[in-house]
Design an enzyme around this catalytic site. Structure first.
Site, PDB file in Angstrom:
ATOM      1  CB  THR A   1      62.578  17.698   6.477  1.00  0.00           C
ATOM      2  OG1 THR A   1      61.849  16.548   6.916  1.00  0.00           O
ATOM      3  CG2 THR A   1      61.652  18.494   5.584  1.00  0.00           C
TER       4      THR A   1
ATOM      5  CB  ALA B   1      61.609  25.497   9.841  1.00  0.00           C
TER       6      ALA B   1
ATOM      7  N   GLY C   1      62.976  27.898  20.471  1.00  0.00           N
ATOM      8  CA  GLY C   1      64.362  27.746  20.914  1.00  0.00           C
ATOM      9  C   GLY C   1      64.523  28.244  22.348  1.00  0.00           C
TER      10      GLY C   1
ATOM     11  NE  ARG D   1      52.936  10.933  14.119  1.00  0.00           N
ATOM     12  CZ  ARG D   1      54.139  11.287  14.561  1.00  0.00           C
ATOM     13  NH1 ARG D   1      54.268  11.821  15.771  1.00  0.00           N
ATOM     14  NH2 ARG D   1      55.209  11.118  13.825  1.00  0.00           N
TER      15      ARG D   1
ATOM     16  CB  ILE E   1      62.967  33.898  10.024  1.00  0.00           C
ATOM     17  CG1 ILE E   1      63.706  33.639   8.715  1.00  0.00           C
ATOM     18  CG2 ILE E   1      61.507  33.481   9.940  1.00  0.00           C
ATOM     19  CD1 ILE E   1      63.999  32.236   8.421  1.00  0.00           C
TER      20      ILE E   1
ATOM     21  CB  SER F   1      59.940  21.455  12.375  1.00  0.00           C
ATOM     22  OG  SER F   1      60.068  21.520  13.774  1.00  0.00           O
TER      23      SER F   1
ATOM     24  CG  HIS G   1      60.551  14.634  17.454  1.00  0.00           C
ATOM     25  ND1 HIS G   1      60.654  15.974  17.714  1.00  0.00           N
ATOM     26  CD2 HIS G   1      60.362  14.527  16.122  1.00  0.00           C
ATOM     27  CE1 HIS G   1      60.542  16.647  16.582  1.00  0.00           C
ATOM     28  NE2 HIS G   1      60.360  15.790  15.603  1.00  0.00           N
TER      29      HIS G   1
ATOM     30  CE  LYS H   1      62.605  22.384   6.625  1.00  0.00           C
ATOM     31  NZ  LYS H   1      63.218  23.341   7.598  1.00  0.00           N
TER      32      LYS H   1
ATOM     33  CE1 TYR I   1      59.156  21.013   8.766  1.00  0.00           C
ATOM     34  CE2 TYR I   1      59.028  18.645   8.436  1.00  0.00           C
ATOM     35  CZ  TYR I   1      59.748  19.765   8.769  1.00  0.00           C
ATOM     36  OH  TYR I   1      61.072  19.657   9.097  1.00  0.00           O
TER      37      TYR I   1
HETATM   38  N1  UFG Z   1      55.879   7.497  17.142  1.00  0.00           N
HETATM   39  C1  UFG Z   1      55.175   6.664  18.014  1.00  0.00           C
HETATM   40  N2  UFG Z   1      54.798   7.195  19.201  1.00  0.00           N
HETATM   41  C2  UFG Z   1      55.088   8.477  19.585  1.00  0.00           C
HETATM   42  C3  UFG Z   1      55.804   9.305  18.686  1.00  0.00           C
HETATM   43  C4  UFG Z   1      56.178   8.778  17.463  1.00  0.00           C
HETATM   44  O1  UFG Z   1      54.879   5.524  17.706  1.00  0.00           O
HETATM   45  O2  UFG Z   1      54.704   8.858  20.688  1.00  0.00           O
HETATM   46  C5  UFG Z   1      56.309   6.934  15.850  1.00  0.00           C
HETATM   47  C6  UFG Z   1      55.774   7.705  14.664  1.00  0.00           C
HETATM   48  O3  UFG Z   1      54.514   7.208  14.289  1.00  0.00           O
HETATM   49  C7  UFG Z   1      56.855   7.431  13.621  1.00  0.00           C
HETATM   50  C8  UFG Z   1      58.129   7.302  14.453  1.00  0.00           C
HETATM   51  O4  UFG Z   1      57.710   7.062  15.779  1.00  0.00           O
HETATM   52  O5  UFG Z   1      56.597   6.238  12.987  1.00  0.00           O
HETATM   53  C9  UFG Z   1      58.984   8.548  14.448  1.00  0.00           C
HETATM   54  O6  UFG Z   1      58.157   9.659  14.782  1.00  0.00           O
HETATM   55  P1  UFG Z   1      58.750  11.093  15.135  1.00  0.00           P
HETATM   56  O7  UFG Z   1      57.594  11.986  15.422  1.00  0.00           O
HETATM   57  O8  UFG Z   1      59.803  10.961  16.164  1.00  0.00           O
HETATM   58  O9  UFG Z   1      59.487  11.510  13.809  1.00  0.00           O
HETATM   59  P2  UFG Z   1      58.904  11.571  12.313  1.00  0.00           P
HETATM   60  O10 UFG Z   1      59.476  10.388  11.600  1.00  0.00           O
HETATM   61  O11 UFG Z   1      57.450  11.759  12.255  1.00  0.00           O
HETATM   62  O12 UFG Z   1      59.510  12.946  11.882  1.00  0.00           O
HETATM   63  C10 UFG Z   1      60.645  13.043  11.170  1.00  0.00           C
HETATM   64  C11 UFG Z   1      61.207  14.427  11.362  1.00  0.00           C
HETATM   65  C12 UFG Z   1      60.318  15.449  10.718  1.00  0.00           C
HETATM   66  C13 UFG Z   1      59.995  15.036   9.309  1.00  0.00           C
HETATM   67  C14 UFG Z   1      59.436  13.650   9.264  1.00  0.00           C
HETATM   68  C15 UFG Z   1      59.158  13.174   7.861  1.00  0.00           C
HETATM   69  O13 UFG Z   1      61.338  14.723  12.744  1.00  0.00           O
HETATM   70  O14 UFG Z   1      60.964  16.685  10.694  1.00  0.00           O
HETATM   71  O15 UFG Z   1      60.362  12.758   9.839  1.00  0.00           O
HETATM   72  O16 UFG Z   1      58.161  12.215   7.834  1.00  0.00           O
HETATM   73  F1  UFG Z   1      59.068  15.837   8.783  1.00  0.00           F
END
Ligand code: UFG
Length: 364
Positions: free
Chosen positions: A117, A75, A36, A281, A52, A77, A187, A145, A141
């Site tokens: 989540t 958390a 943070g 991924r 925490i 995450s 993200h 949770k 993760y």
């Molecule tokens: N992605 C890409 N390129 C990147 C980053 C992400 O293609 O550079 C794709 C990922 O493969 C995924 C989608 O974009 O298909 C979203 O990815 P994020 O990393 O933005 O988010 P996630 O869906 O992996 O994560 C979210 C929440 C987490 C939670 C998860 C559950 O942020 O807290 O969903 O699967 F755990």
């Protein structure tokens, strides 16, 4: 209401703190500043730097600040990090969480709202996912949770906790003041905007061979402002509730593919945003879309900022007004136990729960 936001200096926590303060609530942020930013905490809220797992400090803050209800957003995450270091996730998300529950019990605070989540579901058997669907996390993760939700349920049964767990799907967007500044960033939305801003050459698309219309993963995006309103409704709902744990999904019920997110960002920013397809991924489910009917029906939640364009444009504007992200002011502003610049132990610090905390701990 007098609210303690644990993890209130992070992306999701700080935007809610901002909204609570605007609505006139007394807000105390508790954060170890591992991920943070002190600069994310609005002036009207108090900031306590603490971990925490430091139950004694939490107990003290809950009592001194006469807290009515707790919003728990602290958390670890990152799915990938959790696969590599599950112990870190169990220590922070489960042991740390239980330290918070014990402190609340000791201080006589029983109202709790938790940032959970979509990761608790693992690979869903159907979409949209409803709260009663199978929970079978595929990462430490998600497992940690879910384990904490279990602890909340038992604290409700044994100690009369009135608890709500909010299972978020993919959060995006920003307010004018607060936005997303993870270091490192993993993200999709902020990474795409980083390319738009010329800070990276291209965005990687993780896999184009999924069983979806354009072959890329589909996610359900939710504006961080709508999350703040859900947090407030949930905090209010714990007031006259019976002791229990209630669980709600939060999403917009509309799925967008990774390619659609990139397209929307091109539209909003007017920039080219080159993209390259790379391999999948690990641990990414093909489609995650929430049914949030329960939250709408029972909490009266009504998301108002559900379009991808609005989320991306708000995040883009925040980036423009915050080049380089938050300029942290930790060193200048933090004072814990009378020591200027003092830093609280991170999740790895040794047994901080045992340290005596004799005096005032709150800093502006
Ligand atoms: N992605 C890409 N390129 C990147 C980053 C992400 O293609 O550079 C794709 C990922 O493969 C995924 C989608 O974009 O298909 C979203 O990815 P994020 O990393 O933005 O988010 P996630 O869906 O992996 O994560 C979210 C929440 C987490 C939670 C998860 C559950 O942020 O807290 O969903 O699967 F755990």
């Amino acid at each position: 209401m007098r609210i303690l936001v644990v993890g209130g200096a992070g992306y999701v926590g700080s935007t809610s703190v901002e909204a609570f303060v605007e609505d006139g609530h007394h807000v105390v942020v508790y954060d170890n500043l591992t991920s943070g930013h002190a600069a994310a905490v609005v002036d009207g809220a108090k900031l306590v730097v603490g971990d925490i797992s430091d139950g004694a400090l939490l107990d003290l803050v809950l009592r001194e600040q006469r807290i009515d209800a707790v919003l728990h957003c602290a958390a670890r995450s990152l799915v990938g990090e959790s696969m590599a270091d599950p112990g870190l996730y169990y220590r922070t998300n489960v042991s740390g969480g239980v330290a918070l529950l014990e402190a609340m019990r000791s201080a006589g605070t029983s109202r709790l709202v938790y940032s959970s989540t979509a990761a608790v579901y693992g690979e869903p058997r159907r979409v949209p996912i409803a709260e009663g669907d199978r929970t079978e996390p595929i990462s430490p993760y998600g497992a940690t949770k879910l384990a904490f939700e279990g602890a909340m349920r038992w604290f409700a049964a044994a100690h009369g906790f009135r608890a709500i767990s909010l299972r978020y799907f993919n959060v995006a967007g920003a307010t004018e003041r607060n936005g997303e500044d993870h270091r490192p960033e993993t993200h999709l939305a902020p990474l795409v905007l980083r390319v738009a801003a010329g800070e990276a050459n291209h965005v990687q698309i993780f896999g184009q061979d999924y069983p979806t219309p354009d072959g890329t993963c589909i996610r359900d995006f939710l504006h961080v402002r709508d999350l703040a309103s859900a947090h407030m409704l949930a905090l209010e709902a714990t007031d006259d509730a019976e002791p229990s744990l209630e669980v709600y999904n939060l999403g917009s019920a509309a799925g967008f593919s990774v390619r659609e997110v990139v397209e929307a960002a091109r539209r909003v920013t007017g920039r080219a945003i080159p993209a390259r397809v790379v391999k999948r991924r690990l641990g990414d489910p093909p489609v995650l879309v929430a049914s949030s009917r329960r939250a709408r029906r029972e909490l009266g939640w009504q998301p108002k900022h559900s379009t991808l364009d609005e989320m991306l444009s708000d995040a883009w504007n925040w980036r423009a007004s915050h080049p380089g992200g938050y300029r942290d002011r930790e060193a200048a502003a933090i004072e814990v136990d009378g020591q200027a610049g003092g830093e609280a132990g991170g999740p790895e610090s040794s047994d901080p729960g045992q340290r005596p905390r004799p005096s005032a701990t709150v800093v502006a």
